[in-house]
Enzyme design. Structure first.
Site, PDB file in Angstrom:
ATOM      1  N   LYS A 149       0.840  -1.209   0.000  1.00 47.45           N
ATOM      2  CA  LYS A 149       0.000   0.000   0.000  1.00 47.45           C
ATOM      3  C   LYS A 149       0.877   1.262   0.000  1.00 47.45           C
ATOM      4  O   LYS A 149       0.668   2.168  -0.795  1.00 47.45           O
ATOM      5  CB  LYS A 149      -0.941   0.011   1.218  1.00 47.45           C
ATOM      6  N   ARG A 179     -10.198   0.627   8.138  1.00 48.21           N
ATOM      7  CA  ARG A 179      -9.707  -0.707   8.468  1.00 48.21           C
ATOM      8  C   ARG A 179     -10.752  -1.518   9.219  1.00 48.21           C
ATOM      9  O   ARG A 179     -10.501  -2.660   9.586  1.00 48.21           O
ATOM     10  CB  ARG A 179      -8.495  -0.550   9.383  1.00 48.21           C
ATOM     11  N   ARG A 196      11.723  -6.451   5.868  1.00 48.00           N
ATOM     12  CA  ARG A 196      11.620  -5.022   5.562  1.00 48.00           C
ATOM     13  C   ARG A 196      12.453  -4.177   6.530  1.00 48.00           C
ATOM     14  O   ARG A 196      12.476  -4.409   7.740  1.00 48.00           O
ATOM     15  CB  ARG A 196      10.161  -4.566   5.642  1.00 48.00           C
ATOM     16  N   ARG A 254      10.952  -1.748  11.751  1.00 54.80           N
ATOM     17  CA  ARG A 254       9.784  -1.273  12.499  1.00 54.80           C
ATOM     18  C   ARG A 254       9.488  -2.203  13.671  1.00 54.80           C
ATOM     19  O   ARG A 254       9.615  -3.417  13.538  1.00 54.80           O
ATOM     20  CB  ARG A 254       8.556  -1.241  11.563  1.00 54.80           C
ATOM     21  N   ARG A 298      -0.893  -9.213  13.205  1.00 54.61           N
ATOM     22  CA  ARG A 298      -1.467  -8.218  12.279  1.00 54.61           C
ATOM     23  C   ARG A 298      -2.280  -8.905  11.183  1.00 54.61           C
ATOM     24  O   ARG A 298      -3.308  -8.391  10.763  1.00 54.61           O
ATOM     25  CB  ARG A 298      -0.356  -7.354  11.678  1.00 54.61           C
TER      26      ARG A 298
END
Ligand code: AP5
Length: 214
Positions: A13, A88, A127, A160, A171
């Site tokens: 996204k 969401r 990531r 992160r 998640r």
């Protein structure tokens, strides 16, 4: 263009949002980025949001809705906007509809990025992100030239707090339970554009532009 980018964690996204916002000249509104900025600055909103984000849970609806309504009321959103990571929950989607209706507007489209869970896990655990400019990296596929240092601005490249395997799995669960119902919600509204989210960011971007048809 009044757009929403939907998709599971790691679907791309943020990556696509930058390209879409540039092409259509609309502001990119990422609730995740807004929360991370507040966490970094230690604001009361950031302190509250961190409690949920670190566990991979959603920040309570009332905090998010107020924040997005304020942002959408700003001048630069008059001609359009791109929402990344909002709504969401069905409640958030209903509140967005109410807000837009009040302004005599409606969403142009909801772009739904679809990627298999195995690929998502691989993307997210690897990531890394620049703390200063937000440039994305991946430990295997796209490492910075010098470990821990951003190629673009020399900032610190970090992981992160919510990109650990345990949090990422939570998640995904949260996404399935609370966000996936939005696929049916927007399908019913007739504005859902499903897009295959694999095959590299440029291929995905091309598919989005083609689906938007302008
Ligand atoms: P948020 O920041 O929105 O996180 P997310 O939805 O989990 O999405 P990510 O940022 O992890 O992934 P992405 O889809 O943007 O993918 P990216 O482009 O980075 O939210 C974080 C937290 O904030 C939430 O958990 C929640 O606590 C809170 N929050 C936010 N909004 C909220 C709301 N509305 N309500 C309540 N709480 C809220 O790409 C991922 C990786 O894949 C990158 O390494 C990238 O380089 C790579 N990649 C991207 N595209 C491709 C491709 N096509 N091929 C190969 N690799 C690719």
């Amino acid at each position: 263009m009044k757009l929403v980018l939907l998709g599971p964690p790691g679907a791309g996204k943020g990556t696509q949002a930058v390209k879409i916002a540039e092409k259509y000249q609309i502001p990119h509104i990422s609730t995740g980025d807004i929360f991370r900025k507040n966490v970094k600055e230690g604001t009361p909103l950031g302190v509250e949001a961190k409690k949920y984000m670190d566990k991979g849970a959603l920040v309570p609806d009332e905090l998010v809705v107020a924040l997005v309504n304020d942002r959408l009321a700003q001048e630069d959103c008059r001609g359009g906007f791109l929402l990344d990571g909002f709504p969401r929950t069905v409640f958030q989607a209903e509140e967005l509809d109410k807000f837009l209706k009040g302004e005599g507007k409606a969403l142009t489209a909801v772009v739904d990025l679809r990627v298999d869970e195995d690929e998502l896990l691989e993307r997210m655990i690897g990531r890394r992100v620049c703390r200063s400019c937000g440039a994305p990296y991946h430990v295997k596929n796209m490492p910075p030239k010098k470990e821990g240092v951003c190629d673009h601005c020399g900032g610190e490249v970090y992981q992160r707090a919510d990109d650990t395997e345990e949090t990422v799995k939570n998640r995904f669960l949260v996404y399935k339970e609370q966000t996936m119902p939005l696929v049916a919600y927007y399908e019913k509204a007739g504005c859902l554009l499903p897009i295959e989210g694999t095959g590299g960011p440029e291929r995905v971007f091309g598919a989005i532009v083609e689906a938007l048809g302008q």
